[in-house]
Design a protein around this motif. Structure first.
Motif, PDB file in Angstrom:
ATOM      1  N   SER A 282       0.832  -1.200   0.000  1.00  0.00           N
ATOM      2  CA  SER A 282       0.000   0.000   0.000  1.00  0.00           C
ATOM      3  C   SER A 282       0.871   1.256   0.000  1.00  0.00           C
ATOM      4  CB  SER A 282      -0.912  -0.007   1.234  1.00  0.00           C
ATOM      5  OG  SER A 282      -1.543   1.245   1.417  1.00  0.00           O
ATOM      6  N   TYR A 283       1.886   1.266   0.840  1.00  0.00           N
ATOM      7  CA  TYR A 283       2.793   2.406   0.941  1.00  0.00           C
ATOM      8  C   TYR A 283       3.478   2.664  -0.397  1.00  0.00           C
ATOM      9  CZ  TYR A 283       5.090   5.424   4.430  1.00  0.00           C
ATOM     10  OH  TYR A 283       5.491   6.473   5.210  1.00  0.00           O
ATOM     11  N   HIS A 284       3.870   1.590  -1.073  1.00  0.00           N
ATOM     12  CA  HIS A 284       4.521   1.740  -2.375  1.00  0.00           C
ATOM     13  C   HIS A 284       3.582   2.360  -3.403  1.00  0.00           C
ATOM     14  CE1 HIS A 284       7.400  -1.739  -1.149  1.00  0.00           C
ATOM     15  NE2 HIS A 284       7.793  -0.586  -0.667  1.00  0.00           N
ATOM     16  N   LEU A 285       2.299   2.026  -3.320  1.00  0.00           N
ATOM     17  CA  LEU A 285       1.336   2.639  -4.233  1.00  0.00           C
ATOM     18  C   LEU A 285       1.202   4.134  -3.965  1.00  0.00           C
ATOM     19  CD1 LEU A 285      -1.535  -0.032  -4.500  1.00  0.00           C
ATOM     20  CD2 LEU A 285       0.264   0.492  -6.162  1.00  0.00           C
ATOM     21  N   VAL A 286       1.320   4.534  -2.694  1.00  0.00           N
ATOM     22  CA  VAL A 286       1.316   5.965  -2.384  1.00  0.00           C
ATOM     23  C   VAL A 286       2.506   6.635  -3.061  1.00  0.00           C
ATOM     24  CG1 VAL A 286       1.604   7.670  -0.541  1.00  0.00           C
ATOM     25  CG2 VAL A 286       0.078   5.722  -0.195  1.00  0.00           C
ATOM     26  N   TRP A 287       3.678   6.018  -2.974  1.00  0.00           N
ATOM     27  CA  TRP A 287       4.877   6.599  -3.594  1.00  0.00           C
ATOM     28  C   TRP A 287       4.698   6.747  -5.099  1.00  0.00           C
ATOM     29  CZ3 TRP A 287       9.138   2.984  -1.130  1.00  0.00           C
ATOM     30  CH2 TRP A 287       9.162   3.185   0.252  1.00  0.00           C
ATOM     31  N   SER A 288       4.022   5.768  -5.725  1.00  0.00           N
ATOM     32  CA  SER A 288       3.891   5.797  -7.184  1.00  0.00           C
ATOM     33  C   SER A 288       2.685   6.605  -7.647  1.00  0.00           C
ATOM     34  CB  SER A 288       3.805   4.370  -7.737  1.00  0.00           C
ATOM     35  OG  SER A 288       2.658   3.703  -7.250  1.00  0.00           O
ATOM     36  N   GLY A 289       1.946   7.221  -6.704  1.00  0.00           N
ATOM     37  CA  GLY A 289       0.857   8.109  -7.075  1.00  0.00           C
ATOM     38  C   GLY A 289      -0.509   7.462  -7.196  1.00  0.00           C
ATOM     39  N   ASN A 290      -0.649   6.222  -6.738  1.00  0.00           N
ATOM     40  CA  ASN A 290      -1.950   5.552  -6.812  1.00  0.00           C
ATOM     41  C   ASN A 290      -2.516   5.397  -5.397  1.00  0.00           C
ATOM     42  OD1 ASN A 290      -4.181   3.945  -7.253  1.00  0.00           O
ATOM     43  ND2 ASN A 290      -3.151   2.523  -8.618  1.00  0.00           N
ATOM     44  N   ALA A 291      -2.918   6.525  -4.820  1.00  0.00           N
ATOM     45  CA  ALA A 291      -3.374   6.511  -3.435  1.00  0.00           C
ATOM     46  C   ALA A 291      -4.722   5.818  -3.269  1.00  0.00           C
ATOM     47  CB  ALA A 291      -3.452   7.934  -2.898  1.00  0.00           C
ATOM     48  N   ARG A 292      -5.558   5.816  -4.303  1.00  0.00           N
ATOM     49  CA  ARG A 292      -6.877   5.204  -4.180  1.00  0.00           C
ATOM     50  C   ARG A 292      -6.764   3.711  -3.888  1.00  0.00           C
ATOM     51  NH1 ARG A 292     -10.883   7.425  -2.437  1.00  0.00           N
ATOM     52  NH2 ARG A 292     -10.618   9.168  -3.880  1.00  0.00           N
ATOM     53  N   ASP A 293      -5.960   3.009  -4.679  1.00  0.00           N
ATOM     54  CA  ASP A 293      -5.773   1.583  -4.411  1.00  0.00           C
ATOM     55  C   ASP A 293      -4.921   1.360  -3.165  1.00  0.00           C
ATOM     56  OD1 ASP A 293      -7.350   0.540  -6.428  1.00  0.00           O
ATOM     57  OD2 ASP A 293      -5.748   0.565  -7.905  1.00  0.00           O
ATOM     58  N   ALA A 294      -4.077   2.334  -2.830  1.00  0.00           N
ATOM     59  CA  ALA A 294      -3.318   2.239  -1.589  1.00  0.00           C
ATOM     60  C   ALA A 294      -4.255   2.208  -0.389  1.00  0.00           C
ATOM     61  CB  ALA A 294      -2.349   3.415  -1.473  1.00  0.00           C
ATOM     62  N   VAL A 295      -5.307   3.031  -0.417  1.00  0.00           N
ATOM     63  CA  VAL A 295      -6.298   3.022   0.667  1.00  0.00           C
ATOM     64  C   VAL A 295      -6.969   1.654   0.748  1.00  0.00           C
ATOM     65  CG1 VAL A 295      -8.534   3.935   1.392  1.00  0.00           C
ATOM     66  CG2 VAL A 295      -6.726   5.505   0.691  1.00  0.00           C
ATOM     67  N   ARG A 296      -7.323   1.095  -0.417  1.00  0.00           N
ATOM     68  CA  ARG A 296      -7.982  -0.221  -0.419  1.00  0.00           C
ATOM     69  C   ARG A 296      -7.092  -1.275   0.234  1.00  0.00           C
ATOM     70  NH1 ARG A 296      -9.371   1.420  -6.014  1.00  0.00           N
ATOM     71  NH2 ARG A 296     -11.568   2.053  -6.031  1.00  0.00           N
ATOM     72  N   LEU A 297      -5.826  -1.303  -0.161  1.00  0.00           N
ATOM     73  CA  LEU A 297      -4.916  -2.295   0.416  1.00  0.00           C
ATOM     74  C   LEU A 297      -4.733  -2.068   1.916  1.00  0.00           C
ATOM     75  CD1 LEU A 297      -1.983  -2.883  -2.113  1.00  0.00           C
ATOM     76  CD2 LEU A 297      -3.759  -4.485  -1.409  1.00  0.00           C
ATOM     77  N   ALA A 298      -4.618  -0.803   2.328  1.00  0.00           N
ATOM     78  CA  ALA A 298      -4.440  -0.507   3.750  1.00  0.00           C
ATOM     79  C   ALA A 298      -5.649  -0.965   4.559  1.00  0.00           C
ATOM     80  CB  ALA A 298      -4.203   0.985   3.948  1.00  0.00           C
ATOM     81  N   LYS A 299      -6.839  -0.764   4.026  1.00  0.00           N
ATOM     82  CA  LYS A 299      -8.046  -1.211   4.734  1.00  0.00           C
ATOM     83  C   LYS A 299      -8.116  -2.731   4.803  1.00  0.00           C
ATOM     84  CE  LYS A 299     -11.042   2.771   3.761  1.00  0.00           C
ATOM     85  NZ  LYS A 299     -12.279   3.237   3.072  1.00  0.00           N
ATOM     86  N   ILE A 300      -7.756  -3.393   3.705  1.00  0.00           N
ATOM     87  CA  ILE A 300      -7.733  -4.865   3.707  1.00  0.00           C
ATOM     88  C   ILE A 300      -6.754  -5.361   4.764  1.00  0.00           C
ATOM     89  CG2 ILE A 300      -7.062  -6.903   2.361  1.00  0.00           C
ATOM     90  CD1 ILE A 300      -8.096  -5.398  -0.128  1.00  0.00           C
TER      91      ILE A 300
END
Length: 400
Positions: free
Chosen positions: A202-220
């Motif tokens: 999830s954190y890596h997705l934040v770095w790459s600019g995809n925060a929406r899916d990062a939120v999904r992974l963090a919630k999972i």
């Protein structure tokens, strides 16, 4: 780069062999979407490790391509809903002793303590230890209790290797280590370790600019953790969700996650803190909260959190101190305090001269752009100083 863009946009893995078949071939060692959907078994982990730990001379450019965020979310759901199964055990082969497991656990702890300043060295060391651990898993004899310890160790090694490789700019390979570690944690029945690995993705997705899916992974990750509301592990998971919300500008959701992180930190967990959470301290969480505030556009409160966190951070945490110092500089520049930003940037540059980190290099490039937007003489001096450091911080192209 083209393969990564196509993979993300199409929602499936596109490797170089698919778009340039006569020049490059993955040799059957890269993963397809179907491979990533294989059953969560020891056989899968072995197949993944064979691909990742194969001889360097078998590598070709583009052999690994980033896993699309939609696939990562799907795998996160698979982990969340996976049916519990008995830990693995083997009846034949040389016995895997308690001493061997103690040695492996000790090595992981030592390497984790070195990763902040010597990432490339530690990543190579991790590959060696992963080969040894996988050989024990495949050829040794062990009962279910030892099998649980062994696969937990494999998961920890894969997690740390994956985290370091992404930090060193090898995102696609790092993702695959993390996904193999997620499977190993599942086999070990360690829900908190699996949640931690998902939070890294999830954190890596934040770095790459995809925060929406990062939120999904963090919630999972938080939904699947055994204890997501207590202890250092629960606090870390909540903080990473907060960072993802902050990247989306979701102030209310970010604030709620930060409050939950603070509550979890002071609430004792039922058992001993997991070994992988040893680096999670109050200063680390304080600084991460500051970065979240900065992403939300609140530089004053961001600086308060960041300065407090940096002041209390262990001196050995050079990379973290560098990254957070750059965040302080960004917060000051956002308020027009060029001289104050230059002061803390000089500290960051001194810390970063010997750090191999693509993430740190990328952050320096961004900070330089912030200084370039100011007319002050000090700002011009800082862009020159940053250029000198960037020239020395060549991205590592080594295969790990």
């Amino acid at each position: 780069m083209v393969c990564g863009i196509l993979s993300e946009q199409l929602g499936e893995i596109i490797d170089v062999g698919k778009i340039w078949p006569h020049r490059f071939s993955s040799g059957g060692r890269d993963f397809s979407d179907n491979d990533l959907q294989l059953p969560w078994s020891a056989e899968y982990i072995g197949r993944a490790m064979d691909s990742l730990l194969g001889p360097a001379e078998q590598d070709v450019p583009g052999m690994f391509t980033p896993v699309p965020s939609s696939v990562l979310v799907s795998l996160g759901v698979d982990w969340l809903t996976a049916t519990d199964r008995p830990p693995p055990a083997r009846r034949c082969g040389e016995e895997v002793t308690a001493g061997a497991m103690e040695l492996l656990a000790g090595r992981i702890g030592q390497l984790r303590g070195l990763d902040d300043a010597q990432g490339a060295l530690v990543a190579n060391w991790m590959a060696h230890d992963l080969r040894w651990a996988m050989r024990l898993a495949r050829t040794g004899s062990y009962d279910q209790s030892t099998g649980t310890q062994l696969y937990r160790a494999i998961a920890e090694l894969a997690q740390l290797a994956g985290w370091l490789l992404v930090d060193l700019g090898q995102r696609a390979r790092g993702q695959r280590y993390l996904l193999a570690g997620l499977r190993a944690a599942s086999l070990a029945g360690d829900r908190d370790l699996g949640a931690y690995i998902l939070s890294c993705l999830s954190y890596h997705l934040v770095w790459s600019g995809n925060a929406r899916d990062a939120v999904r992974l963090a919630k999972i990750a938080r939904n699947g953790a055994a204890c997501s509301s207590a202890g250092m592990a629960g606090s870390l998971l909540a903080t990473r969700q907060a960072r993802a919300h902050a990247s989306l500008g979701e102030q209310r959701e970010c604030q709620q996650a930060l409050e939950e992180a603070a509550q979890a930190f002071v609430r004792p967990s039922p058992g001993e803190p997991p070994s992988w959470s040893s680096w999670v301290t109050l200063p680390v969480l304080e600084a991460d909260a500051g970065r979240a505030r900065l992403d939300l556009g609140d530089p004053r409160r961001a600086e308060q959190h960041l300065v407090t966190g940096i002041r209390r951070l262990d001196q050995s945490r050079r990379r973290d101190r560098m990254l957070h110092s750059m965040s302080v500089a960004e917060a000051r520049l956002a308020r027009g305090e060029v001289d104050g930003a230059a002061e803390v940037t000089r500290v960051a540059l001194e810390l970063g001269r010997e750090i191999e980190s693509t993430r740190a290099r990328s952050r320096l490039v961004g900070l330089r752009a912030h200084f370039a937007g100011h007319d002050a003489v000090t700002a011009k001096e800082m862009t020159d100083d940053i250029d000198q450091v960037l020239a020395a911080l060549r991205p590592s192209g080594r295969r790990l």
